[in-house]
Each structure stands twice: as structure tokens, then as C-alpha cells.
Scaffold this active site. Structure first.
Site, PDB file in Angstrom:
ATOM      1  N   CYS A  50       0.720  -1.020   0.254  1.00 21.32           N
ATOM      2  CA  CYS A  50       0.185   0.158   0.001  1.00 21.32           C
ATOM      3  C   CYS A  50       0.883   1.179  -0.247  1.00 21.32           C
ATOM      4  O   CYS A  50       0.415   2.193   1.180  1.00 21.32           O
ATOM      5  CB  CYS A  50      -1.168   0.354   0.908  1.00 21.32           C
ATOM      6  SG  CYS A  50      -2.093  -1.799   1.063  1.00 21.32           S
ATOM      7  N   ALA A  56       1.584   3.844  -2.190  1.00 21.15           N
ATOM      8  CA  ALA A  56       1.514   5.334  -2.837  1.00 21.15           C
ATOM      9  C   ALA A  56       1.232   6.123  -2.212  1.00 21.15           C
ATOM     10  O   ALA A  56       0.597   5.516  -0.960  1.00 21.15           O
ATOM     11  CB  ALA A  56       1.164   5.083  -3.676  1.00 21.15           C
ATOM     12  N   PRO A  57       1.465   7.651  -2.177  1.00 17.49           N
ATOM     13  CA  PRO A  57       2.452   8.331  -2.997  1.00 17.49           C
ATOM     14  C   PRO A  57       3.495   8.276  -2.834  1.00 17.49           C
ATOM     15  O   PRO A  57       4.190   8.546  -3.655  1.00 17.49           O
ATOM     16  CB  PRO A  57       1.408   9.904  -2.343  1.00 17.49           C
ATOM     17  CG  PRO A  57       1.722   9.554  -1.430  1.00 17.49           C
ATOM     18  CD  PRO A  57       0.839   8.224  -0.558  1.00 17.49           C
ATOM     19  N   GLY A 108       5.911   8.403   0.548  1.00 19.46           N
ATOM     20  CA  GLY A 108       6.961   9.133   1.050  1.00 19.46           C
ATOM     21  C   GLY A 108       7.656   7.957   1.909  1.00 19.46           C
ATOM     22  O   GLY A 108       8.286   8.056   2.447  1.00 19.46           O
ATOM     23  N   LYS A 109       6.736   6.943   2.223  1.00 19.26           N
ATOM     24  CA  LYS A 109       7.936   5.904   3.206  1.00 19.26           C
ATOM     25  C   LYS A 109       8.858   4.985   2.126  1.00 19.26           C
ATOM     26  O   LYS A 109       9.553   4.864   2.291  1.00 19.26           O
ATOM     27  CB  LYS A 109       6.529   5.078   3.880  1.00 19.26           C
ATOM     28  CG  LYS A 109       5.752   6.046   4.441  1.00 19.26           C
ATOM     29  CD  LYS A 109       4.697   4.671   5.476  1.00 19.26           C
ATOM     30  CE  LYS A 109       3.938   5.820   6.432  1.00 19.26           C
ATOM     31  NZ  LYS A 109       2.992   6.437   5.401  1.00 19.26           N
ATOM     32  N   ASP A 140       1.327  -0.361   5.523  1.00 15.41           N
ATOM     33  CA  ASP A 140       0.833   1.066   5.802  1.00 15.41           C
ATOM     34  C   ASP A 140      -0.574   1.073   5.859  1.00 15.41           C
ATOM     35  O   ASP A 140      -1.256   1.606   4.639  1.00 15.41           O
ATOM     36  CB  ASP A 140       1.401   2.236   4.644  1.00 15.41           C
ATOM     37  CG  ASP A 140       0.773   3.679   5.388  1.00 15.41           C
ATOM     38  OD1 ASP A 140      -0.156   4.125   6.396  1.00 15.41           O
ATOM     39  OD2 ASP A 140       1.637   4.899   4.860  1.00 15.41           O
ATOM     40  N   CYS A 147      -2.645   5.720  10.077  1.00 15.49           N
ATOM     41  CA  CYS A 147      -2.534   7.034  10.019  1.00 15.49           C
ATOM     42  C   CYS A 147      -3.968   7.334  10.852  1.00 15.49           C
ATOM     43  O   CYS A 147      -4.869   8.580  10.220  1.00 15.49           O
ATOM     44  CB  CYS A 147      -2.918   8.040   8.523  1.00 15.49           C
ATOM     45  SG  CYS A 147      -4.078   7.767   7.949  1.00 15.49           S
TER      46      CYS A 147
END
Length: 450
Positions: A259, A261-262, A264-265, A325, A378
Site C-alpha cells: 500500500c 503510494a504516494p 513518502g515511506k 501502511d 494514520c
């Protein structure tokens, strides 16, 4: 746009931005469309391209302010309207919200806020009959609005009751109120930099947080800021930047980012020296991930696939690390995405926990013995964080928790739970200026496979 709307013969400066803001508000409040899909991509509002950068920034700030203060605005309008907000003309409701938000929280002269809202309803055939009402109500708002708000000043007004009740139960009344207060402020811009956080903090008139994130109050088009086009940094909330740090030394290790996208991780993992396979089920989101990595001059294997069903023929003995994530209710991101508060429902959480559990099971299957799994969401809801991991640990004898120490996250006080997991709240990292404080709500746990 619907045929009932038309632009006046001579466009008044600022009216186009407010018209688009009204359309987008209608999309969120009546059509359940997210802000992101209305602001970016193929489904974005068609008139956005014609807006100047200044008007675009105004429009975005206006919509965000209204959604952050929607409960307070609703209370205020109920006091100023004897018969309530007109229900037969959505544009009249939008015009009242837009006008009141400018009068109370934005640096717009009262007369301009009133005039533009009146013009907004006049340009809509269904709402035009309410022009006099809008004019009168907003003039009263300019005179009496702040006093009416002060009478019932309550952070809880701007959080849906079902969500505020949950936070009060899980975190206590005082913490829930502090979370709501933090969400009410426009958040700062957080950046993850490739190297030299102190340099970029100075260059962008911000500060380097203890975790290495650069935080700034600069506003305007992101792409115009120094360092963006050169790929020196990317936008990422300081809390969102923590989970990828929990893997420790990644040099030469194979990591799957589910999972992703976008991206950052994914970028953090690549920058740390990992060989990364990034998975996401959305072709559009994977295209965006590849674009972001390209700008940053970072390389990862990016695949369009359903992570739960994906089989990696190149995995060999499995991955050294897996980052999950997981899709979630995203209630931890309301300070940056205020539409989430009004689009999500409590029933969404149950369905998402099923997917989260399946992703965790898949991650374990992909992980080699001795490997590290980091699970994060999140979300502020324990069902999507602590309880999902607790259920996994109870059912999988070969998986154990690897507690996180405060030293690993720069000693940030209060975000490591007694169990050794991360739990950030919007009210964490307070500052004297609330616009420079706060974190997104995040949960993360580190697990190992024996």
C-alpha cells in the site's frame, strides 16, 4: 457544472475562486467526494486550471477553514437564521459558509466577504431569491458573530459527535479536547529532506524537528519552493515519517512496502539503502509514486497489484522487512484533510479492520524468519491499530513485538506506549504558536518473525 449556474457578464475579482470553493464544498457535503479527488487528477474541478496561483491558494484555504470549523459555523448560522439554512438551494448554504468563514477567520474585509457571497447566490438561478437573506445574515455575522461563538466556545463543536465520543472514551476528556483544539488550526508544512535538515530549515525559514523533519509555515505552491524541482525533499507529516525509521539499518536489505503510494515511506526506505518493492493496487497512485521517486532520483521496483493476493516470484526466501501502511479511516489526518471528519462513518472502521488483518497475515507470509514487520495506520481508532496487532500476536505464536524505544524517535515525549508501540496524537509536539505545533495521529508497531 449544472445548468442552473451561470457566470455574470463581468467577472468580479475573487468571485471565480469562491465559486469553485462552493462547488467543492457541495461535493464534500452533499456528494461525498473527497477534497483530493476534486483538487487533483483527472476528476479535479475543471475550472481550477484557469485560476491564478494566488486565487487557488485562497480557494483551498477557504474550503479547509470551513471544513475545520463546520460545526461552529453550523451553530452560528442556526443563531442568525430564524428558519434555518435554506435546503432548496445548496449554493445559498455554501455562500453563507464562505462569507462567515472569511469574516471570522480570514484576512478578508467584511464588506468584501459579504459582497462576494451575495454575488455568488445571484449567479445561481435557484439561490438568487436568497440574495437579500445572505446579505442580511452576513452583515449580522460581522457585527455579532464573534460574540455568539465566544458564548459557546467549544472545540468539540467541530468534530462529529460520534468521533468525539470515541476519542473521549479512548483517550480521556481532556486529551480529546486537546486533540480537537489542535485539529482546529491550519497545520504547518512538514518536509522530509534527503540530507542536511539544518540547511533546508534555514533555507525554508523553518526549523528542524528532533526527528529530522523540517517544519515551516511557508504557504503557496509547493513546486515553487526552493529544492522541490531538484528533488531535495518531499512533503510528509513528521508523524508519518516515523514508521520507516523503525527498521534500523537497511543497507542492502530487501523490503516490501505494501500500500505504498504516494511513496513518502518508499522514498525513506530507498534513501536508507534498502532494495524496495513498492506495491499499490491503484494504477494512478502507482504512476504518482513513480513520478515522485523520479523527481527525487530514487529507484524502487513499483508494481500495480493487490497486496493481499500478490505473489512475488523474485522473493526467494522472503523479505528482510515488510512495511504495511494499511488503508484505514484516516482520522489521524483530519488536521491536514478536514473533509475526512465529515466523510467517514463509524461503520467504516469495522470493514477496514478486516482488510488490515488480511494485510498483516500477508506481510507475515512475505517475511523471512528473523525479518522485521512494521505495521502502521494514520488512524486514531484503536480498532485499526492496537487491537489489530494484539489479535495478531494472540493468534500467531511465531510473531512477537519488538518494542520501540524513545531514543529511536529522538526522545519525543509521550508517543511511545507502555507496550513499546508508537501512538501520536494531533496535540503532541505543542508550540507557543499552534500553527507550528501538532502531529498527525499515527499508530505503528514493530514485529519480528521467529
Amino acid at each position: 457544472m449544472p445548468s442552473t449556474r451561470f457566470a455574470p457578464p463581468t467577472e468580479v475579482p475573487g468571485l471565480a475562486a469562491r465559486r469553485i470553493a462552493a462547488d467543492i464544498l457541495d461535493g464534500v457535503l452533499h456528494k461525498r467526494r473527497t477534497l483530493d479527488e476534486q483538487l487533483e487528477g483527472a476528476a479535479a474541478h475543471p475550472a481550477l486550471k484557469a485560476l491564478a496561483d494566488r486565487d487557488r491558494a485562497l480557494m483551498r484555504r477557504l474550503v479547509a477553514t470551513i471544513l475545520r470549523r463546520l460545526g461552529t459555523l453550523g451553530h452560528l448560522l442556526s443563531r442568525l437564521l430564524d428558519r434555518g439554512v435554506p435546503t432548496d438551494a445548496p449554493r445559498a448554504q455554501s455562500a453563507l459558509l464562505i462569507g462567515a468563514a472569511q469574516i471570522l477567520w480570514m484576512d478578508v474585509p467584511d464588506h468584501a466577504a459579504v459582497d462576494l457571497s451575495v454575488r455568488l447566490v445571484q449567479s445561481d438561478r435557484r439561490a438568487a431569491k436568497y440574495a437579500g437573506l445572505v446579505n442580511a445574515v452576513l452583515r449580522r455575522c460581522a457585527r455579532e458573530g464573534q460574540g455568539l461563538i465566544d458564548e459557546v466556545r467549544s472545540e468539540a463543536l467541530d468534530i462529529p459527535p460520534w468521533l468525539m465520543a470515541r476519542w473521549t472514551t479512548h483517550y480521556g476528556e481532556s486529551t480529546a479536547k486537546a486533540m480537537a483544539a489542535a485539529i482546529g488550526h491550519e497545520p504547518p508544512l512538514d518536509l522530509t529532506v534527503k540530507v542536511d535538515a539544518a540547511h533546508w530549515a534555514a533555507r525554508l525559514h523553518g526549523e528542524a524537528l528532533p526527528t529530522g523533519t523540517v517544519r515551516t509555515a511557508l504557504q503557496g505552491p509547493i513546486a515553487m519552493l526552493p529544492g522541490f524541482s531538484e528533488g531535495r525533499w518531499w512533503v510528509q507529516d513528521a508523524a508519518a515519517a516515523l514508521p520507516a525509521r523503525l527498521f534500523g539499518d537497511l543497507k542492502g536489505r530487501r523490503v516490501a512496502d505494501l500500500c505504498a503510494a504516494p511513496g513518502g515511506k518508499t522514498a525513506q526506505l530507498v534513501l536508507a539503502g534498502a532494495e524496495v518493492t513498492a506495491i499499490d493496487r491503484s494504477p494512478n497512485r502507482v504512476a504518482r509514486l513513480r513520478e515522485n521517486l523520479g523527481r527525487l532520483s530514487l529507484d524502487a521496483r513499483a508494481l500495480v497489484a493487490d497486496a493481499v493476493e500478490w505473489q512475488d516470484d523474485a522473493a526467494g526466501g522472503g523479505f528482510d522487512g515488510v512495511l504495511v501502511d494499511a488503508p484505514c479511516s484516516a482520522t489521524g489526518t483530519i488536521r491536514r484533510h478536514p473533509d475526512v471528519a465529515w466523510l467517514k462513518q463509524e461503520s467504516d472502521i469495522v470493514a477496514l479492520t478486516v482488510l488490515q488483518s488480511r494485510l498483516l497475515q500477508k506481510a507475515i507470509a512475505l517475511l523471512k524468519p528473523g525479518g522485521t514487520l512494521v505495521y502502521c495506520t494514520c488512524s486514531l481508532e484503536p480498532e485499526e491499530g492496537e487491537r489489530v496487532v494484539a489479535a495478531l500476536l494472540a493468534s500467531e505464536a511465531g510473531v512477537r513485538r519488538a518494542p520501540v524505544s524513545a531514543a529511536e524517535i529522538a526522545g519525543l515525549e509521550g508517543i511511545v506506549t507502555p507496550a513499546g508501540e508508537l501512538r501520536t496524537l494531533p496535540c503532541h509536539l505543542p508550540r507557543d504558536d499552534p500553527k507550528l505545533g501538532g502531529l498527525d495521529g499515527f499508530y505503528a508497531a514493530r514485529l519480528t518473525k521467529s
